[in-house]
Scaffold this motif. Sequence first.
Motif, PDB file in Angstrom:
ATOM      1  N   ARG A 286      -3.880 -10.419  -2.502  1.00 15.37           N
ATOM      2  CA  ARG A 286      -2.641 -10.800  -1.828  1.00 15.37           C
ATOM      3  C   ARG A 286      -2.550 -12.319  -1.767  1.00 15.37           C
ATOM      4  O   ARG A 286      -3.507 -12.996  -1.435  1.00 15.37           O
ATOM      5  CB  ARG A 286      -2.607 -10.196  -0.426  1.00 15.37           C
ATOM      6  CG  ARG A 286      -2.611  -8.660  -0.511  1.00 15.37           C
ATOM      7  CD  ARG A 286      -2.594  -8.008   0.840  1.00 15.37           C
ATOM      8  NE  ARG A 286      -1.341  -8.322   1.509  1.00 15.37           N
ATOM      9  CZ  ARG A 286      -1.238  -8.477   2.814  1.00 15.37           C
ATOM     10  NH1 ARG A 286      -2.285  -8.370   3.586  1.00 15.37           N
ATOM     11  NH2 ARG A 286      -0.076  -8.750   3.361  1.00 15.37           N
TER      12      ARG A 286
ATOM     13  N   SER B   2      -7.876 -10.255   0.871  1.00 12.90           N
ATOM     14  CA  SER B   2      -7.289  -8.928   0.972  1.00 12.90           C
ATOM     15  C   SER B   2      -6.753  -8.470  -0.387  1.00 12.90           C
ATOM     16  O   SER B   2      -6.119  -9.234  -1.101  1.00 12.90           O
ATOM     17  CB  SER B   2      -6.156  -8.952   2.003  1.00 12.90           C
ATOM     18  OG  SER B   2      -5.595  -7.689   2.150  1.00 12.90           O
TER      19      SER B   2
ATOM     20  N   GLN C 210      -3.376  -1.859   1.530  1.00 12.50           N
ATOM     21  CA  GLN C 210      -4.534  -2.730   1.402  1.00 12.50           C
ATOM     22  C   GLN C 210      -5.788  -1.850   1.310  1.00 12.50           C
ATOM     23  O   GLN C 210      -5.813  -0.738   1.841  1.00 12.50           O
ATOM     24  CB  GLN C 210      -4.643  -3.660   2.602  1.00 12.50           C
ATOM     25  CG  GLN C 210      -3.514  -4.668   2.683  1.00 12.50           C
ATOM     26  CD  GLN C 210      -3.646  -5.525   3.917  1.00 12.50           C
ATOM     27  OE1 GLN C 210      -4.744  -5.908   4.301  1.00 12.50           O
ATOM     28  NE2 GLN C 210      -2.514  -5.813   4.544  1.00 12.50           N
TER      29      GLN C 210
ATOM     30  N   SER D 236      -4.446  -5.575  -2.381  1.00 13.68           N
ATOM     31  CA  SER D 236      -3.453  -4.505  -2.296  1.00 13.68           C
ATOM     32  C   SER D 236      -3.654  -3.535  -3.448  1.00 13.68           C
ATOM     33  O   SER D 236      -3.968  -3.945  -4.570  1.00 13.68           O
ATOM     34  CB  SER D 236      -2.035  -5.073  -2.374  1.00 13.68           C
ATOM     35  OG  SER D 236      -1.698  -5.732  -1.194  1.00 13.68           O
TER      36      SER D 236
END
Length: 148
Positions: free
Chosen positions: A87, A93, A54, A95
């Motif tokens: 994500r 978030s 992340q 990745s």
Amino acid sequence: MPDSGPRLDDQVCFALYAASRAVTNLYRPLLDKLGLTYPQYLVMLVLWEHGSRQVKELGKALDLDSGTLSPLLKRLEKLGLIRRERRAEDERSVSVTPTEAGIALQERATCLPDTIADAMGLNPQALDDLRDTLRQLTDSVQNYRLAR
């Protein structure tokens, strides 16, 4: 001039600065052959070691804020070395995953640590001791700054 003030050669900060510049300048032509800057190389090192990460994890590993890290990631994505994806389980978030080209680049970069170590002229134990001392110094200075 009086000889009572601080002297440049006695300053640890200057020795660190000069050493950092020397090592970074040593990396530059080696990384140019890979098409990477030093900060981009550091991002790729984390991804080669850990796989998908992340953005927040990358920032923590490299001690970089998102304002510094985001442009690095955009450039690496344009180079085709990473892929960024929101994500599904948490849209906030992102990745970061190395692409096939990013993974293939690792093989071309495997000689870099040995080349740099040879140039430093230190034996393996001295390099380990130096790394440990620098980590301790970093932690101490950060803790001191946070305590103020």
